[in-house]
Design a protein around this motif. Structure first.
Motif, PDB file in Angstrom:
ATOM      1  N   HIS A   1       0.832  -1.203   0.000  1.00 43.17           N
ATOM      2  CA  HIS A   1       0.000   0.000   0.000  1.00 43.17           C
ATOM      3  C   HIS A   1       0.867   1.254   0.000  1.00 43.17           C
ATOM      4  O   HIS A   1       1.923   1.283   0.640  1.00 43.17           O
ATOM      5  CB  HIS A   1      -0.924   0.004   1.230  1.00 43.17           C
ATOM      6  N   VAL A   2       0.394   2.266  -0.710  1.00 35.63           N
ATOM      7  CA  VAL A   2       1.161   3.508  -0.850  1.00 35.63           C
ATOM      8  C   VAL A   2       1.623   4.050   0.505  1.00 35.63           C
ATOM      9  O   VAL A   2       2.751   4.535   0.644  1.00 35.63           O
ATOM     10  CB  VAL A   2       0.358   4.557  -1.665  1.00 35.63           C
ATOM     11  N   ARG A   3       0.785   3.957   1.538  1.00 30.46           N
ATOM     12  CA  ARG A   3       1.156   4.532   2.841  1.00 30.46           C
ATOM     13  C   ARG A   3       2.258   3.757   3.536  1.00 30.46           C
ATOM     14  O   ARG A   3       2.921   4.260   4.420  1.00 30.46           O
ATOM     15  CB  ARG A   3      -0.071   4.609   3.752  1.00 30.46           C
ATOM     16  N   GLU A   4       2.417   2.491   3.133  1.00 30.95           N
ATOM     17  CA  GLU A   4       3.468   1.690   3.782  1.00 30.95           C
ATOM     18  C   GLU A   4       4.813   1.765   3.060  1.00 30.95           C
ATOM     19  O   GLU A   4       5.773   1.123   3.476  1.00 30.95           O
ATOM     20  CB  GLU A   4       3.036   0.230   3.868  1.00 30.95           C
ATOM     21  N   ARG A   5       4.875   2.512   1.966  1.00 25.45           N
ATOM     22  CA  ARG A   5       6.121   2.499   1.187  1.00 25.45           C
ATOM     23  C   ARG A   5       7.152   3.513   1.666  1.00 25.45           C
ATOM     24  O   ARG A   5       8.312   3.451   1.271  1.00 25.45           O
ATOM     25  CB  ARG A   5       5.830   2.782  -0.292  1.00 25.45           C
ATOM     26  N   GLY A   6       6.711   4.489   2.439  1.00 23.12           N
ATOM     27  CA  GLY A   6       7.652   5.523   2.899  1.00 23.12           C
ATOM     28  C   GLY A   6       8.121   6.419   1.773  1.00 23.12           C
ATOM     29  O   GLY A   6       9.294   6.763   1.702  1.00 23.12           O
ATOM     30  N   VAL A   7       7.187   6.769   0.877  1.00 24.32           N
ATOM     31  CA  VAL A   7       7.567   7.674  -0.210  1.00 24.32           C
ATOM     32  C   VAL A   7       6.977   9.062   0.030  1.00 24.32           C
ATOM     33  O   VAL A   7       5.899   9.195   0.605  1.00 24.32           O
ATOM     34  CB  VAL A   7       7.106   7.156  -1.607  1.00 24.32           C
ATOM     35  N   GLY A   8       7.703  10.065  -0.404  1.00 22.45           N
ATOM     36  CA  GLY A   8       7.191  11.434  -0.369  1.00 22.45           C
ATOM     37  C   GLY A   8       6.978  11.889  -1.800  1.00 22.45           C
ATOM     38  O   GLY A   8       7.746  11.514  -2.685  1.00 22.45           O
ATOM     39  N   PHE A   9       5.917  12.684  -2.025  1.00 23.69           N
ATOM     40  CA  PHE A   9       5.624  13.134  -3.397  1.00 23.69           C
ATOM     41  C   PHE A   9       5.621  14.637  -3.509  1.00 23.69           C
ATOM     42  O   PHE A   9       5.190  15.323  -2.592  1.00 23.69           O
ATOM     43  CB  PHE A   9       4.179  12.810  -3.810  1.00 23.69           C
ATOM     44  N   VAL A  10       6.007  15.089  -4.687  1.00 28.04           N
ATOM     45  CA  VAL A  10       5.730  16.481  -5.064  1.00 28.04           C
ATOM     46  C   VAL A  10       5.223  16.434  -6.509  1.00 28.04           C
ATOM     47  O   VAL A  10       5.894  15.872  -7.376  1.00 28.04           O
ATOM     48  CB  VAL A  10       6.981  17.370  -4.986  1.00 28.04           C
TER      49      VAL A  10
END
Ligand code: ATP
Length: 354
Positions: free
Chosen positions: A70-79
């Motif tokens: 899941h996107v929330r578990e990946r530890g990614v930040g977006f801009v």
């Protein structure tokens, strides 16, 4: 953290947005996904982010399968290009947002959040704007706040989709240098999408050039510029002149120019196309002597260079030539016969007429 994508495929209806894409992003590097509009850059970024799943293939984070994490578990930040900051919240609250919505047990204390937000605002050099609202910021400032907000949750990976795409040329240029410096300080594995080759060349450690859902070439900006793997790459990175001709016996004859072409050792002449960059051609006054006789069709000063358009009279080949010129009289005038001397070692010959 390193990221690997393996054999990724993604179709939308019958349209292949990604076709067998395999890549490795090393820990701590800044990589640009570059290519023309619609080539699949955003789709690839969204699959890495977990906002989209592939039809087949895998995404690995530090060697572990994360394809369907899941996107929330990946530890990614977006801009994103149009990253909607919350308009009713101050800059401070926007940056703090990702921390304040954490479950109570993982949420830092109020003081800790304040400290972290101010540190981030200092990092993006906008601490003095903490109490403003997004409507009171310039476009460039908004994108820097968006970046501070993405960094607040200490992502393992930073994903940027055309982060400066909506800004004017001057601000874009400033922000590029600024992003590079920020990355050098933080060393977070970062992937950014752009269709601007100059931006990719200036900012990225490595460039992934994508065309029609496939990877055309991966390399440092220098490698891609100096050793393009295909005519597409050659044309996409910088300007290219095309010369038609034939090659045999290790030589190519291109619009009156003879250049070594060791990859064409066969005895039967084959049609080839030669590519050469405008700044790899020199001009000399007069119609006698070395080089190819041409006629000047246009002259324009572009920055610190002179752009000269010339045409080979007996064929229909037009060439763009770029010469360093810092001002003063133009050495060539429209209509003048001159000779073009392409640097033979810089001609890139490829099979087939184009
Ligand atoms: P741009 O620079 O214009 O944003 P891009 O390289 O980022 O382009 P993508 O957004 O990845 O391209 O899109 C690749 C192709 O897939 C495009 O032709 C696009 O129309 C198509 N596509 C993307 N998302 C969808 C979708 N959800 N449904 C249908 N087609 C899509």
């Amino acid at each position: 953290m390193s990221i690997q994508v393996r054999d990724l495929r993604k179709t939308f209806g019958h349209f292949k947005a990604l076709d067998d894409v395999s890549l490795t992003f090393h820990s701590g590097e800044l990589v640009a996904l570059l290519g023309p509009s619609g080539c699949g850059k955003t789709t690839l970024l969204r699959i890495i982010a977990g906002l989209e799943y592939p039809d087949s293939g895998a995404v690995l984070f530090s060697g572990e399968d994360a394809t369907f994490t899941h996107v929330r578990e990946r530890g990614v930040g977006f801009v994103f290009q149009h990253y909607a900051l919350f308009r009713h919240m101050t800059v401070f609250d926007n940056v703090a947002f990702g921390l304040t919505v954490r479950p109570r047990k993982q949420r830092p204390s109020r003081e800790e959040i304040a400290k972290r937000v101010h540190r981030l605002l200092e990092l993006v050099q906008l601490d003095w704007l903490a109490d403003r609202y997004p409507d009171q910021l310039s476009g460039g400032q908004r994108q820097r706040i968006a970046l501070a907000r993405a960094l607040a949750v200490e992502p393992r990976v930073l994903l940027l989709d055309e982060p400066f795409g909506a800004l004017d040329a001057r601000v874009r240029k400033d922000l590029r240098g600024w992003l590079r410096r920020l990355h050098d300080e933080l060393h977070i594995t970062s992937i950014f999408v752009t269709h601007d080759q100059e931006e990719a060349m200036e900012v990225a450690d490595r460039i992934v050039l994508i065309n029609q859902g496939r990877v055309e070439q991966v390399g440092t900006p220098q490698e891609i510029y100096n050793a393009p793997a295909s005519p597409f790459v050659y044309g996409f990175i910088g300007d290219a002149n095309r010369l038609s001709g034939h090659a045999a016996g290790g030589w190519a004859e291109l619009a009156g120019l003879r250049v070594p072409a060791p990859e064409f050792g066969q005895s039967e002449p084959r049609p080839v196309t030669g590519y050469i960059r405008p700044h790899d051609i020199q001009l000399q006054a007069g119609d006698k002597g070395e080089g190819v006789a041409v006629r000047v069709e246009s002259v324009a000063q572009v920055g610190a260079a002179l752009r000269v358009g010339v045409r080979i009279p007996n064929g229909d080949t037009a060439l763009q030539v770029e010469l360093p010129h810092h001002g003063g009289h133009w050495p060539f005038q429209v209509g003048e016969p001159v000779r073009a001397l392409p640097c033979a070692a810089r001609v890139f010959a490829r099979d087939g007429a184009h």
